[in-house]
Write a protein that holds these residues in place. Structure first.
Motif, PDB file in Angstrom:
ATOM      1  N   ALA A  80     -10.847  -6.952  -0.719  1.00  0.00           N
ATOM      2  CA  ALA A  80      -9.506  -7.056  -0.808  1.00  0.00           C
ATOM      3  C   ALA A  80      -8.752  -7.209  -2.064  1.00  0.00           C
ATOM      4  O   ALA A  80      -8.008  -6.700  -2.425  1.00  0.00           O
ATOM      5  CB  ALA A  80      -9.063  -8.119   0.072  1.00  0.00           C
ATOM      6  N   ALA A  83      -8.979  -3.894  -4.009  1.00  0.00           N
ATOM      7  CA  ALA A  83      -8.138  -3.117  -3.341  1.00  0.00           C
ATOM      8  C   ALA A  83      -6.682  -3.310  -3.812  1.00  0.00           C
ATOM      9  O   ALA A  83      -5.873  -2.410  -4.337  1.00  0.00           O
ATOM     10  CB  ALA A  83      -8.222  -3.133  -1.811  1.00  0.00           C
ATOM     11  N   PHE A  84      -6.298  -4.532  -3.723  1.00  0.00           N
ATOM     12  CA  PHE A  84      -4.949  -5.166  -4.194  1.00  0.00           C
ATOM     13  C   PHE A  84      -4.765  -4.870  -5.728  1.00  0.00           C
ATOM     14  O   PHE A  84      -3.666  -4.285  -6.097  1.00  0.00           O
ATOM     15  CB  PHE A  84      -4.698  -6.635  -3.962  1.00  0.00           C
ATOM     16  CG  PHE A  84      -4.356  -6.848  -2.504  1.00  0.00           C
ATOM     17  CD1 PHE A  84      -3.441  -6.205  -1.943  1.00  0.00           C
ATOM     18  CD2 PHE A  84      -4.875  -7.986  -1.858  1.00  0.00           C
ATOM     19  CE1 PHE A  84      -2.976  -6.381  -0.567  1.00  0.00           C
ATOM     20  CE2 PHE A  84      -4.594  -8.394  -0.626  1.00  0.00           C
ATOM     21  CZ  PHE A  84      -3.734  -7.356   0.185  1.00  0.00           C
ATOM     22  N   VAL A  99       3.179  -7.409   3.823  1.00  0.00           N
ATOM     23  CA  VAL A  99       1.904  -6.560   3.898  1.00  0.00           C
ATOM     24  C   VAL A  99       1.285  -7.200   5.400  1.00  0.00           C
ATOM     25  O   VAL A  99       0.896  -8.251   5.345  1.00  0.00           O
ATOM     26  CB  VAL A  99       1.163  -6.976   2.825  1.00  0.00           C
ATOM     27  CG1 VAL A  99      -0.265  -6.224   2.869  1.00  0.00           C
ATOM     28  CG2 VAL A  99       2.093  -6.250   1.687  1.00  0.00           C
ATOM     29  N   VAL A 101      -2.561  -7.244   7.895  1.00  0.00           N
ATOM     30  CA  VAL A 101      -4.058  -6.944   7.651  1.00  0.00           C
ATOM     31  C   VAL A 101      -4.728  -6.738   8.990  1.00  0.00           C
ATOM     32  O   VAL A 101      -4.501  -7.281   9.964  1.00  0.00           O
ATOM     33  CB  VAL A 101      -4.482  -8.230   7.045  1.00  0.00           C
ATOM     34  CG1 VAL A 101      -4.093  -9.427   7.870  1.00  0.00           C
ATOM     35  CG2 VAL A 101      -6.086  -8.044   6.832  1.00  0.00           C
ATOM     36  N   ASN A 142      -9.557 -11.666   9.222  1.00  0.00           N
ATOM     37  CA  ASN A 142      -8.175 -11.244   8.912  1.00  0.00           C
ATOM     38  C   ASN A 142      -7.386 -12.760   8.978  1.00  0.00           C
ATOM     39  O   ASN A 142      -6.097 -12.766   8.380  1.00  0.00           O
ATOM     40  CB  ASN A 142      -7.459 -10.499   9.924  1.00  0.00           C
ATOM     41  CG  ASN A 142      -7.628 -11.183  11.213  1.00  0.00           C
ATOM     42  OD1 ASN A 142      -9.046 -10.961  12.030  1.00  0.00           O
ATOM     43  ND2 ASN A 142      -6.759 -11.576  12.166  1.00  0.00           N
ATOM     44  N   ARG A 183       3.149  -1.265   4.917  1.00  0.00           N
ATOM     45  CA  ARG A 183       1.822  -1.427   4.033  1.00  0.00           C
ATOM     46  C   ARG A 183       0.695  -2.283   4.922  1.00  0.00           C
ATOM     47  O   ARG A 183       1.376  -3.329   5.413  1.00  0.00           O
ATOM     48  CB  ARG A 183       2.013  -2.141   2.786  1.00  0.00           C
ATOM     49  CG  ARG A 183       2.956  -1.487   1.780  1.00  0.00           C
ATOM     50  CD  ARG A 183       3.302  -2.354   0.438  1.00  0.00           C
ATOM     51  NE  ARG A 183       4.338  -1.928  -0.129  1.00  0.00           N
ATOM     52  CZ  ARG A 183       5.619  -1.898   0.211  1.00  0.00           C
ATOM     53  NH1 ARG A 183       6.044  -2.638   1.116  1.00  0.00           N
ATOM     54  NH2 ARG A 183       6.639  -1.271  -0.567  1.00  0.00           N
ATOM     55  N   LEU A 185      -3.359  -3.822   4.721  1.00  0.00           N
ATOM     56  CA  LEU A 185      -4.729  -3.832   4.210  1.00  0.00           C
ATOM     57  C   LEU A 185      -5.566  -3.762   5.342  1.00  0.00           C
ATOM     58  O   LEU A 185      -5.551  -4.460   6.403  1.00  0.00           O
ATOM     59  CB  LEU A 185      -4.875  -5.352   3.322  1.00  0.00           C
ATOM     60  CG  LEU A 185      -6.314  -5.444   2.820  1.00  0.00           C
ATOM     61  CD1 LEU A 185      -6.458  -4.309   1.605  1.00  0.00           C
ATOM     62  CD2 LEU A 185      -6.478  -6.923   2.764  1.00  0.00           C
ATOM     63  N   CYS A 186      -6.675  -2.827   5.398  1.00  0.00           N
ATOM     64  CA  CYS A 186      -7.336  -2.565   6.408  1.00  0.00           C
ATOM     65  C   CYS A 186      -8.703  -2.449   5.722  1.00  0.00           C
ATOM     66  O   CYS A 186      -9.048  -2.089   4.823  1.00  0.00           O
ATOM     67  CB  CYS A 186      -7.171  -1.222   7.121  1.00  0.00           C
ATOM     68  SG  CYS A 186      -5.568  -1.048   7.857  1.00  0.00           S
ATOM     69  N   ALA A 235     -12.540  -2.444   1.626  1.00  0.00           N
ATOM     70  CA  ALA A 235     -10.902  -2.744   2.076  1.00  0.00           C
ATOM     71  C   ALA A 235     -10.156  -1.370   1.340  1.00  0.00           C
ATOM     72  O   ALA A 235     -10.652  -0.982   0.244  1.00  0.00           O
ATOM     73  CB  ALA A 235     -10.317  -3.811   1.493  1.00  0.00           C
ATOM     74  N   MET A 237      -6.214  -0.325   1.060  1.00  0.00           N
ATOM     75  CA  MET A 237      -4.787  -0.589   1.191  1.00  0.00           C
ATOM     76  C   MET A 237      -3.694   0.736   1.532  1.00  0.00           C
ATOM     77  O   MET A 237      -3.713   1.817   0.775  1.00  0.00           O
ATOM     78  CB  MET A 237      -4.261  -1.006  -0.294  1.00  0.00           C
ATOM     79  CG  MET A 237      -2.660  -1.528  -0.277  1.00  0.00           C
ATOM     80  SD  MET A 237      -2.664  -2.906   0.560  1.00  0.00           S
ATOM     81  CE  MET A 237      -1.428  -2.661   1.720  1.00  0.00           C
ATOM     82  N   GLU A 239      -0.391   2.639   2.974  1.00  0.00           N
ATOM     83  CA  GLU A 239       1.086   2.551   2.611  1.00  0.00           C
ATOM     84  C   GLU A 239       1.740   3.819   2.892  1.00  0.00           C
ATOM     85  O   GLU A 239       1.140   4.915   2.932  1.00  0.00           O
ATOM     86  CB  GLU A 239       1.354   2.529   1.273  1.00  0.00           C
ATOM     87  CG  GLU A 239       0.701   1.040   0.477  1.00  0.00           C
ATOM     88  CD  GLU A 239       1.446   0.807  -0.793  1.00  0.00           C
ATOM     89  OE1 GLU A 239       2.646   0.733  -1.037  1.00  0.00           O
ATOM     90  OE2 GLU A 239       0.551   0.525  -1.767  1.00  0.00           O
TER      91      GLU A 239
END
Length: 405
Positions: A80, A83-84, A99, A101, A142, A183, A185-186, A235, A237, A239
């Motif tokens: 994560a 990814a961020f 955001v 998750v 999560n 958005r 996060l997956c 991860a 992101m 959007e």
């Protein structure tokens, strides 16, 4: 309906602990499989496993935040974080924007077993401490990521066996597409400790080709003898396209289709019909046909039945089509709950770098894999549209279509 794009990716796997290393491993067809002798001491029939580096979080994360993280949560934190960073989302942004998750995770065995050992020996719950409850829940990933990164949007786990990571991305895609989130996060996470996979070993599901660890995972090969357990975390992101463009975020790819189905049969029985339905739904939603697909990242785990039924399904939809097919599990082993997410990362890295990773260890076809257009060596190719398959126990099927943008 809004467009949904990937603006950041993170990966922590047996192929490497960042995107650059993983992309290099994929291109070179490098295996991450090795032996863990402790598995044999513990009572496993096979010591084969994906060798995943354990992250050092001291100095990166305060002890107060580390206490609730299980092994797979540590992997997920690292994925994560990467990814961020790629998505140009920092703490200030997270504090001021919603955001969500959604992560795939279907077990957290080690803290459950460790807590049980303490109770068996000491018979006192006061000795368990506060961390085990948060580590042991299926929603641990999560829960922890939401607390660590101040995520205030949708927040839940997907628990659907080896399709968990794929379904997590599919659900995040739908929420953004329908305007319910901007958005999310997956991803997916999988523990690699030997506690977590003993029951799989009991099913005789694992390869016993321990004399050649890097050749043990053999998707679609006639002489395959089982899967290799592996893990880590991935991860992505996701959007809304317009908001991503507005904030100047990098746009890596677009998710355009998500298909799903259930086989409705035996709890461990694969189905070519179920696979075909999931793939067809994903392509229909994406507005593409079989001729439009350039690469298929197959689920194929190197088990006899699973590979056979997927090969039948792929042949039904893609016979005489140009799409290259490979299963990256020849290199990674089966990353279980994270596999659907990691394989989206792997496929997107291939798309960005114009190559198809090889289906390694494929030496002899069987009657089902013989018709498939398998990439048995690395192929230099322009990839504009990818189909990624994930299937799991209980007959759960997921397929995602990803496009270059």
């Amino acid at each position: 309906m809004r467009r949904v794009v990937i603006t950041g990716m993170g990966i922590w796997s047996c192929l490497g602990t960042n995107k650059e290393t993983v992309a290099k491993s994929l291109r070179e067809g490098k295996s991450g499989i090795g032996l863990e002798e402790k598995r044999l001491e513990y009572g496993y029939q096979s010591a084969l496993t994906g060798v995943v580096e354990h992250p050092v979080l001291k100095g990166l994360l305060h002890r107060r935040l580390r206490v609730g993280l299980p092994e797979e949560g540590e992997y997920a934190f690292m994925a994560a974080k990467e990814a961020f960073e790629q998505a140009r989302i920092d703490d200030e942004f997270l504090q001021n924007n919603e955001v969500g998750v959604i992560f795939g995770n279907d077990s957290s065995a080690k803290p459950v077993i460790e807590a049980a050992h303490i109770m068996d020996e000491k018979h006192d719950t006061q000795l368990l401490g506060s961390g085990y409850i948060f580590q042991a829940m299926n929603s641990t990933v999560n829960m922890n990521l939401s607390a660590i990164f101040h995520l205030r949007g949708v927040n839940f786990s997907v628990s659907s066996a080896c399709a968990s990571g794929s379904h997590a991305i599919g659900l995040g895609f739908l929420l953004i597409k329908q305007g319910l989130q901007d958005r999310v996060l997956c991803g997916g996470a999988q523990e690699t400790n030997y506690y977590s996979m003993a029951s799989f070993d009991a099913l005789n599901a694992f390869s016993k080709r321990m004399d050649e660890p890097t050749k043990a995972s053999r998707p679609f090969d006639r002489d395959r003898d089982g899967l290799i357990p592996s893990g880590g975390a991935a991860a992505v992101m996701l959007e809304d396209y317009e908001s991503a463009v507005k904030r100047g975020a990098p746009i890596l790819a677009e998710i355009t289709g998500y298909g799903f189905s259930s086989n409705g049969g035996g709890i461990s029985q694969p189905s070519d019909d179920g696979s075909v339905i999931a793939m067809s739904r994903a392509m229909e939603m994406a507005g593409v046909k079989a001729d439009d697909i350039d690469y298929i990242n197959a689920h194929a785990t190197s088990t006899h039945q699973g590979d056979m039924f997927e090969a039948i399904a792929l042949d039904r939809l893609f016979r005489n089509k140009h799409a290259w097919i490979s299963s990256t599990k020849g290199m990674t082993g089966h990353e279980c709950w994270m596999a659907g997410a990691s394989e989206v990362v792997y496929s997107t890295l291939m798309m960005q770098n114009d190559f198809v990773a090889p289906n390694i260890n494929f030496e002899n076809p069987d009657e089902y894999s013989e018709p498939l257009h398998l990439a048995t060596t690395t192929q230099e190719a322009e990839i504009n549209t990818v189909l990624s398959n994930s299937f799991g126990f209980g007959g759960t099927n997921s397929a995602l279509v990803i496009k270059k943008i």
